[in-house]
Scaffold this motif. Structure first.
Motif, PDB file in Angstrom:
ATOM      1  N   LYS A 108       0.843  -1.198   0.000  1.00 23.92           N
ATOM      2  CA  LYS A 108       0.000   0.000   0.000  1.00 23.92           C
ATOM      3  C   LYS A 108       0.879   1.249   0.000  1.00 23.92           C
ATOM      4  CE  LYS A 108      -4.072  -1.943   2.334  1.00 23.92           C
ATOM      5  NZ  LYS A 108      -4.977  -2.268   1.235  1.00 23.92           N
ATOM      6  N   VAL A 146      -7.741   6.273   9.540  1.00 27.24           N
ATOM      7  CA  VAL A 146      -7.633   4.861   9.148  1.00 27.24           C
ATOM      8  C   VAL A 146      -6.177   4.425   9.263  1.00 27.24           C
ATOM      9  CG1 VAL A 146      -8.109   3.169   7.333  1.00 27.24           C
ATOM     10  CG2 VAL A 146      -9.584   5.172   7.591  1.00 27.24           C
ATOM     11  N   LYS A 148      -3.493   1.511   8.362  1.00 26.89           N
ATOM     12  CA  LYS A 148      -3.371   0.381   7.426  1.00 26.89           C
ATOM     13  C   LYS A 148      -1.961  -0.170   7.428  1.00 26.89           C
ATOM     14  CE  LYS A 148      -6.709   1.805   3.960  1.00 26.89           C
ATOM     15  NZ  LYS A 148      -6.968   2.064   2.535  1.00 26.89           N
ATOM     16  N   ALA A 158      -6.778  -3.119   7.275  1.00 26.98           N
ATOM     17  CA  ALA A 158      -7.234  -1.722   7.349  1.00 26.98           C
ATOM     18  C   ALA A 158      -8.130  -1.567   8.561  1.00 26.98           C
ATOM     19  CB  ALA A 158      -7.999  -1.345   6.087  1.00 26.98           C
ATOM     20  N   GLU A 190      -4.249   7.246   7.204  1.00 23.29           N
ATOM     21  CA  GLU A 190      -4.909   8.048   6.173  1.00 23.29           C
ATOM     22  C   GLU A 190      -6.244   8.587   6.621  1.00 23.29           C
ATOM     23  OE1 GLU A 190      -5.094   5.507   2.634  1.00 23.29           O
ATOM     24  OE2 GLU A 190      -7.187   5.101   3.045  1.00 23.29           O
ATOM     25  N   GLU A 191      -6.612   9.622   5.943  1.00 21.08           N
ATOM     26  CA  GLU A 191      -7.869  10.312   6.181  1.00 21.08           C
ATOM     27  C   GLU A 191      -9.025   9.330   5.988  1.00 21.08           C
ATOM     28  OE1 GLU A 191     -10.293  13.216   3.078  1.00 21.08           O
ATOM     29  OE2 GLU A 191      -8.309  12.456   2.635  1.00 21.08           O
ATOM     30  N   LYS A 192     -10.027   9.403   6.849  1.00 22.79           N
ATOM     31  CA  LYS A 192     -11.198   8.547   6.654  1.00 22.79           C
ATOM     32  C   LYS A 192     -12.115   9.198   5.624  1.00 22.79           C
ATOM     33  CE  LYS A 192     -15.269   6.579   8.658  1.00 22.79           C
ATOM     34  NZ  LYS A 192     -16.363   6.796   9.587  1.00 22.79           N
ATOM     35  N   MET A 193     -12.449   8.428   4.620  1.00 21.00           N
ATOM     36  CA  MET A 193     -13.351   8.959   3.591  1.00 21.00           C
ATOM     37  C   MET A 193     -14.775   8.519   3.914  1.00 21.00           C
ATOM     38  SD  MET A 193     -11.179   8.212   0.107  1.00 21.00           S
ATOM     39  CE  MET A 193     -10.825   6.491   0.367  1.00 21.00           C
ATOM     40  N   GLU A 197     -19.012   2.382  -1.394  1.00 22.73           N
ATOM     41  CA  GLU A 197     -17.905   1.784  -2.156  1.00 22.73           C
ATOM     42  C   GLU A 197     -18.400   1.004  -3.364  1.00 22.73           C
ATOM     43  OE1 GLU A 197     -14.699  -0.179   0.275  1.00 22.73           O
ATOM     44  OE2 GLU A 197     -15.911   0.671   1.879  1.00 22.73           O
ATOM     45  N   LYS A 219     -18.957  -6.077   2.920  1.00 24.96           N
ATOM     46  CA  LYS A 219     -17.809  -6.587   3.693  1.00 24.96           C
ATOM     47  C   LYS A 219     -18.146  -6.979   5.127  1.00 24.96           C
ATOM     48  CE  LYS A 219     -13.828  -5.114   1.180  1.00 24.96           C
ATOM     49  NZ  LYS A 219     -13.641  -3.992   0.282  1.00 24.96           N
ATOM     50  N   VAL A 287      -9.833   3.645  -2.793  1.00 26.79           N
ATOM     51  CA  VAL A 287      -9.644   3.106  -1.439  1.00 26.79           C
ATOM     52  C   VAL A 287      -8.468   2.130  -1.460  1.00 26.79           C
ATOM     53  CG1 VAL A 287     -10.692   1.865   0.494  1.00 26.79           C
ATOM     54  CG2 VAL A 287     -12.125   3.189  -1.024  1.00 26.79           C
ATOM     55  N   GLU A 288      -8.451   1.290  -2.464  1.00 29.31           N
ATOM     56  CA  GLU A 288      -7.424   0.247  -2.548  1.00 29.31           C
ATOM     57  C   GLU A 288      -7.385  -0.314  -3.956  1.00 29.31           C
ATOM     58  OE1 GLU A 288      -8.347  -3.603  -1.041  1.00 29.31           O
ATOM     59  OE2 GLU A 288     -10.473  -3.393  -1.452  1.00 29.31           O
TER      60      GLU A 288
HETATM   61  P1  AMP Z   1      -8.452  -1.955   2.319  1.00 26.81           P
HETATM   62  O1  AMP Z   1      -7.746  -3.061   3.028  1.00 26.81           O
HETATM   63  O2  AMP Z   1      -7.605  -0.798   2.015  1.00 26.81           O
HETATM   64  O3  AMP Z   1      -9.193  -2.492   1.159  1.00 26.81           O
HETATM   65  O4  AMP Z   1      -9.631  -1.472   3.267  1.00 26.81           O
HETATM   66  C1  AMP Z   1     -10.635  -2.352   3.690  1.00 26.81           C
HETATM   67  C2  AMP Z   1     -11.911  -1.579   3.937  1.00 26.81           C
HETATM   68  O5  AMP Z   1     -11.666  -0.576   4.938  1.00 26.81           O
HETATM   69  C3  AMP Z   1     -12.391  -0.803   2.717  1.00 26.81           C
HETATM   70  O6  AMP Z   1     -13.164  -1.581   1.871  1.00 26.81           O
HETATM   71  C4  AMP Z   1     -13.174   0.309   3.374  1.00 26.81           C
HETATM   72  O7  AMP Z   1     -14.463  -0.137   3.734  1.00 26.81           O
HETATM   73  C5  AMP Z   1     -12.390   0.596   4.621  1.00 26.81           C
HETATM   74  N1  AMP Z   1     -11.454   1.710   4.380  1.00 26.81           N
HETATM   75  C6  AMP Z   1     -10.171   1.623   3.978  1.00 26.81           C
HETATM   76  N2  AMP Z   1      -9.615   2.842   3.821  1.00 26.81           N
HETATM   77  C7  AMP Z   1     -10.566   3.731   4.145  1.00 26.81           C
HETATM   78  C8  AMP Z   1     -10.613   5.156   4.211  1.00 26.81           C
HETATM   79  N3  AMP Z   1      -9.553   5.908   3.916  1.00 26.81           N
HETATM   80  N4  AMP Z   1     -11.764   5.720   4.594  1.00 26.81           N
HETATM   81  C9  AMP Z   1     -12.834   4.975   4.914  1.00 26.81           C
HETATM   82  N5  AMP Z   1     -12.867   3.646   4.879  1.00 26.81           N
HETATM   83  C10 AMP Z   1     -11.742   3.007   4.508  1.00 26.81           C
END
Ligand code: AMP
Ligand code: GLY
Length: 439
Positions: A108, A146, A148, A158, A190-193, A197, A219, A287-288
């Motif tokens: 990441k 957040v 990660k 995350a 990171e900033e929470k968005m 999704e 999820k 997001v990813e």
């Molecule tokens: P990731 O492992 O990066 O895919 O994150 C897993 C889940 O965490 C995502 O599908 C989102 O629901 C949540 N998430 C990750 N990053 C953020 C973010 N910056 N803001 C809000 N939700 C997040």
């Protein structure tokens, strides 16, 4: 007789089973193999690799000896490990990104830096390698935030923190307790968005690309997105959240720039790139990334797309994506995951599963994909994982697809069967809202 092509699918989940079924839907005669595969794939006529495999080189040797024409890699771990480079060295056609390109999911820290460098919209962030500086940044930024881990963490890396205390605890787990091992050597804050999704799948030969119907995953384990996160409890496609205008914006601001960026970085991306997009009030943001098809989204997306998938995968793998158009069914597909009670925590295995054959026989618009199943020593099909099966149904309307999926879910049984009852509900609300607006 037609010449038979041989295909090897790597992986053992519902996603791989859905890829198999998609390949088998075309008229092309195929000889299918899987490693390690699953009982559902076996039932569909797929042979399992019968040699002991100690390394990806062993598997490449096996593929050469068995004259495999195309290998499709399902999960991220072998891709991040460099399986594609190993197969390519043996002159084998393989669908999936190289190790360097798979870093878009494997690190990441890499993907965030890439997005920053090429101005691709994503949450503001900083990367840390020690707890002290992370804590200092946390103090400046405050919650929500957040946390990660940079490396692969089976979807658990995350942690969305509503309070600074939660974030501090996450940092202690990562840096002090080494809960994520090496994957936690680098950490992103990171900033929470906010927003909903969407999963955008892009298939590419490195230059040309096509966007598959956009889907939405579910999820959290519980209805209404409550409870802990899982690998995904169900999906549906196409997601009305992403209309044509939004999709062209995502394509222009995110899809194309990322593929160009990867090429410029000398990491040309070939295979399937999964863009996890948050539709925020400021527009779509990343997001990813995943360097592979999503699970369970694939089980909802592939039944909608008609093409010669062998040709599609092979032509991407060899750098010349076919120009033949595909057709996308007009309706919707809904896929509900049947899980073992207790998942994503601990759960029991070995429960006898009934009703799959009857369900598939009764309905032509339903597929059942295996993920955590096995045959016990009495040759009974039993549960063998947290996510056990994916039940996918397609129909002209989303409502009908949901109804059919859940009717089929009722017909399949095992002790401790657990599932979300609201897969696709978000989409239905939106479709109904749009119908009202439209008059
Ligand atoms: P990731 O492992 O990066 O895919 O994150 C897993 C889940 O965490 C995502 O599908 C989102 O629901 C949540 N998430 C990750 N990053 C953020 C973010 N910056 N803001 C809000 N939700 C997040
Ligand atoms: N469904 C989420 C994933 O495949 O990572």
């Amino acid at each position: 007789m037609d010449f038979m092509n041989s295909v090897l699918i790597i992986g053992s989940g519902g996603r791989e089973h859905a890829i198999l079924k998609a390949l088998l839907r075309s008229d092309r005669p195929l000889c299918m193999y899987a490693y390690p595969g699953n009982p559902g794939m076996e039932r569909d006529g797929c042979m399992l690799v019968d040699r002991e495999i100690k390394s990806w080189s062993d598997l490449a040797d096996w593929a050469s000896q068995n004259e495999i024409d195309l290998t499709i890699v399902g999960p991220e771990a072998p891709l991040v490990d460099g399986i594609v480079d190993i197969f390519k060295k043996e002159k084998l056609a393989v669908f999936g990104p190289t190790k360097a390109a798979a870093e878009i999911e494997g690190s990441k820290a890499f993907s965030k830096d890439l997005m920053k460098k090429y101005n691709i919209p994503t949450a503001a962030y900083r990367t840390f390698t020690d707890k002290k500086s992370a804590l200092k940044y946390l103090k400046e930024k405050g919650a929500p935030i957040v946390v990660k881990v940079s490396g692969l963490a089976a979807g658990k890396g995350a942690i969305v923190c509503e309070t600074a205390e939660e974030a501090e605890n996450a940092l202690v787990e990562i840096f002090d307790e080494k809960k994520f091992g090496e994957a936690g050597a680098r950490v992103i804050l990171e900033e929470k968005m906010t927003g909903e999704e969407a999963s955008v799948f892009v298939i590419t030969d490195g230059k040309k690309y096509r966007i598959l119907p956009v889907s939405q995953d579910h999820k959290a384990v519980g209805d209404g997105d409550t409870g802990p996160n899982t690998g995904g409890m169900g999906a549906y496609a196409p997601a009305p959240l992403v209309d044509e205008d939004l999709l062209s914006r995502i394509e222009k601001e995110i899809v194309k720039p990322v593929l160009n960026a990867m090429e410029q970085e000398g990491r040309k991306y070939q295979g399937l790139l999964y863009y996890g997009i948050m539709v925020t009030p400021d527009g779509p943001k990343v997001v990813e990334f995943n360097c592979r098809f999503g699970d369970p989204e694939t089980q909802a997306v592939l039944p909608l797309v008609n093409c010669d998938w062998f040709e599609m995968f092979k032509s991407c793998a060899t750098g010349r994506m076919t120009d033949k158009p595909w057709t996308v069914n007009q309706g919707y597909c809904v896929s509900v995951i049947l899980a073992s009670e207790g998942y994503p925590g601990s759960y029991e295995k070995g429960k006898v599963i009934s009703g799959i054959d009857e369900t598939e026989r009764e309905k032509t618009n339903v597929d059942v994909y295996h993920s955590g199943t096995m045959f016990n020593n009495q040759e009974q099909l039993v549960t063998n994982g947290g996510r056990v099966l994916a039940v996918s149904a397609w129909a002209d309307t989303l409502e009908e697809a949901i109804e059919t999926a859940y009717l089929s879910v009722d017909g399949i049984n095992f002790e401790g069967k657990m599932y979300r009852r609201d897969i696709g509900a978000k989409g239905l609300k939106r479709v109904e809202g749009q119908a009202k607006v439209g008059g």
